[in-house]
Design a protein around this motif. Structure first.
Motif, PDB file in Angstrom:
ATOM      1  N   LEU A 134      -5.527   0.223   1.820  1.00 61.94           N
ATOM      2  CA  LEU A 134      -5.984   0.295   0.432  1.00 61.94           C
ATOM      3  C   LEU A 134      -4.958  -0.317  -0.506  1.00 61.94           C
ATOM      4  N   CYS A 135      -3.700   0.044  -0.346  1.00 65.97           N
ATOM      5  CA  CYS A 135      -2.636  -0.487  -1.207  1.00 65.97           C
ATOM      6  C   CYS A 135      -2.534  -2.005  -1.108  1.00 65.97           C
ATOM      7  N   ASN A 136      -2.844  -2.543   0.073  1.00 63.79           N
ATOM      8  CA  ASN A 136      -2.693  -3.978   0.314  1.00 63.79           C
ATOM      9  C   ASN A 136      -4.001  -4.749   0.208  1.00 63.79           C
ATOM     10  N   GLY A 137      -5.048  -4.114  -0.302  1.00 64.68           N
ATOM     11  CA  GLY A 137      -6.312  -4.792  -0.559  1.00 64.68           C
ATOM     12  C   GLY A 137      -7.083  -5.225   0.673  1.00 64.68           C
ATOM     13  N   GLN A 185     -19.626   8.405  -8.657  1.00 64.88           N
ATOM     14  CA  GLN A 185     -18.772   7.505  -7.882  1.00 64.88           C
ATOM     15  C   GLN A 185     -17.312   7.692  -8.297  1.00 64.88           C
ATOM     16  N   MET A 186     -16.441   7.990  -7.333  1.00 69.46           N
ATOM     17  CA  MET A 186     -15.020   8.168  -7.608  1.00 69.46           C
ATOM     18  C   MET A 186     -14.300   6.834  -7.468  1.00 69.46           C
ATOM     19  N   SER A 187     -13.161   6.704  -8.140  1.00 67.07           N
ATOM     20  CA  SER A 187     -12.376   5.473  -8.049  1.00 67.07           C
ATOM     21  C   SER A 187     -10.974   5.784  -7.525  1.00 67.07           C
ATOM     22  N   ASP A 188     -10.456   4.843  -6.737  1.00 63.57           N
ATOM     23  CA  ASP A 188      -9.112   4.971  -6.173  1.00 63.57           C
ATOM     24  C   ASP A 188      -8.101   4.687  -7.277  1.00 63.57           C
ATOM     25  N   GLN A 189      -7.226   5.648  -7.541  1.00 63.80           N
ATOM     26  CA  GLN A 189      -6.203   5.497  -8.568  1.00 63.80           C
ATOM     27  C   GLN A 189      -4.858   5.062  -7.989  1.00 63.80           C
ATOM     28  N   GLY A 190      -4.776   4.949  -6.659  1.00 61.27           N
ATOM     29  CA  GLY A 190      -3.534   4.529  -6.017  1.00 61.27           C
ATOM     30  C   GLY A 190      -2.820   5.690  -5.351  1.00 61.27           C
ATOM     31  N   ARG A 191      -1.583   5.432  -4.964  1.00 58.15           N
ATOM     32  CA  ARG A 191      -0.794   6.432  -4.241  1.00 58.15           C
ATOM     33  C   ARG A 191      -0.426   7.611  -5.143  1.00 58.15           C
ATOM     34  N   VAL A 192      -0.505   8.794  -4.601  1.00 62.88           N
ATOM     35  CA  VAL A 192      -0.137  10.002  -5.339  1.00 62.88           C
ATOM     36  C   VAL A 192       1.320   9.940  -5.779  1.00 62.88           C
ATOM     37  N   ILE A 193       2.191   9.420  -4.921  1.00 63.69           N
ATOM     38  CA  ILE A 193       3.619   9.396  -5.242  1.00 63.69           C
ATOM     39  C   ILE A 193       3.941   8.498  -6.428  1.00 63.69           C
ATOM     40  N   ASP A 194       3.048   7.573  -6.769  1.00 63.58           N
ATOM     41  CA  ASP A 194       3.281   6.699  -7.922  1.00 63.58           C
ATOM     42  C   ASP A 194       3.120   7.432  -9.256  1.00 63.58           C
ATOM     43  N   PHE A 195       2.546   8.619  -9.231  1.00 61.73           N
ATOM     44  CA  PHE A 195       2.314   9.386 -10.453  1.00 61.73           C
ATOM     45  C   PHE A 195       3.433  10.381 -10.753  1.00 61.73           C
ATOM     46  N   ARG A 202       3.174  10.576  10.633  1.00 63.40           N
ATOM     47  CA  ARG A 202       1.810  10.184  11.021  1.00 63.40           C
ATOM     48  C   ARG A 202       1.347   8.892  10.358  1.00 63.40           C
ATOM     49  N   HIS A 203       2.214   8.282   9.534  1.00 61.72           N
ATOM     50  CA  HIS A 203       1.898   7.032   8.835  1.00 61.72           C
ATOM     51  C   HIS A 203       0.638   7.161   7.995  1.00 61.72           C
ATOM     52  N   LEU A 204       0.676   8.137   7.078  1.00 63.21           N
ATOM     53  CA  LEU A 204      -0.426   8.362   6.154  1.00 63.21           C
ATOM     54  C   LEU A 204       0.008   7.998   4.742  1.00 63.21           C
ATOM     55  N   CYS A 205      -0.886   7.400   3.996  1.00 61.43           N
ATOM     56  CA  CYS A 205      -0.659   7.088   2.595  1.00 61.43           C
ATOM     57  C   CYS A 205      -1.654   7.942   1.796  1.00 61.43           C
ATOM     58  N   ILE A 206      -1.148   8.831   0.964  1.00 62.57           N
ATOM     59  CA  ILE A 206      -2.002   9.767   0.230  1.00 62.57           C
ATOM     60  C   ILE A 206      -2.425   9.126  -1.095  1.00 62.57           C
ATOM     61  N   HIS A 207      -3.729   8.953  -1.268  1.00 60.76           N
ATOM     62  CA  HIS A 207      -4.288   8.326  -2.469  1.00 60.76           C
ATOM     63  C   HIS A 207      -4.992   9.353  -3.337  1.00 60.76           C
ATOM     64  N   LEU A 208      -4.942   9.114  -4.627  1.00 63.06           N
ATOM     65  CA  LEU A 208      -5.642   9.951  -5.600  1.00 63.06           C
ATOM     66  C   LEU A 208      -6.961   9.271  -5.953  1.00 63.06           C
ATOM     67  N   PHE A 209      -8.060   9.993  -5.788  1.00 66.93           N
ATOM     68  CA  PHE A 209      -9.371   9.517  -6.211  1.00 66.93           C
ATOM     69  C   PHE A 209      -9.813  10.352  -7.401  1.00 66.93           C
ATOM     70  N   HIS A 210     -10.367   9.681  -8.410  1.00 70.17           N
ATOM     71  CA  HIS A 210     -10.746  10.331  -9.670  1.00 70.17           C
ATOM     72  C   HIS A 210     -12.207  10.032  -9.995  1.00 70.17           C
ATOM     73  N   ARG A 239      -1.769   1.116   8.992  1.00 67.25           N
ATOM     74  CA  ARG A 239      -1.908   0.321  10.209  1.00 67.25           C
ATOM     75  C   ARG A 239      -0.644  -0.497  10.436  1.00 67.25           C
ATOM     76  N   LYS A 240      -0.341  -0.673  11.693  1.00 58.69           N
ATOM     77  CA  LYS A 240       0.820  -1.485  12.025  1.00 58.69           C
ATOM     78  C   LYS A 240       0.493  -2.935  11.738  1.00 58.69           C
ATOM     79  N   GLY A 241       1.394  -3.597  11.026  1.00 55.20           N
ATOM     80  CA  GLY A 241       1.129  -4.977  10.637  1.00 55.20           C
ATOM     81  C   GLY A 241       2.413  -5.772  10.490  1.00 55.20           C
ATOM     82  N   LYS A 242       2.249  -7.048  10.259  1.00 53.17           N
ATOM     83  CA  LYS A 242       3.379  -7.952  10.060  1.00 53.17           C
ATOM     84  C   LYS A 242       3.219  -8.623   8.713  1.00 53.17           C
ATOM     85  N   TRP A 243       4.311  -8.981   8.112  1.00 54.00           N
ATOM     86  CA  TRP A 243       4.277  -9.709   6.828  1.00 54.00           C
ATOM     87  C   TRP A 243       4.238 -11.169   7.088  1.00 54.00           C
TER      88      TRP A 243
END
Length: 85
Positions: free
Chosen positions: A6-9, A23-33, A58-66, A81-85
């Motif tokens: 989600l963070c990387n589109g 319909q809820m919208s993704d506001q991004g990572r909880v830690i950004d708030f 566990r490699h989880l990214c917690i997102h806030l939906f509003h 997900r495991k990925g490469k840049w």
């Protein structure tokens, strides 16, 4: 390196509000708030503060939906997900 789809589109999620069925919208990572500087902090270290005990392990990214219709908020754990840049 693990990446949040989600963070990387790479993915979007449609979430229906459990309160009003809107319909809820993704506001991004909880830690950004947390404060003005938290979006610029190192991700793995900030995961210790996201409220999920083992999100880093566990490699989880917690997102806030509003929901704009009824102001209901929910946190959703997104599997990174495991990925490469």
């Amino acid at each position: 390196m693990y990446l949040c789809p989600l963070c990387n589109g790479m993915k979007t999620i449609e979430k229906t509000c459990p309160s009003c069925q809107g319909q809820m919208s993704d506001q991004g990572r909880v830690i950004d708030f947390f404060d003005d500087y938290s979006p610029y902090m190192e991700d793995e270290g900030m995961k210790w503060l996201d409220g999920v005990a083992d999100s880093a392990r566990r490699h989880l990214c917690i997102h806030l939906f509003h929901c704009p219709q009824c102001d209901y908020d929910i946190q959703i754990a997104i599997q990174e997900r495991k990925g490469k840049w």
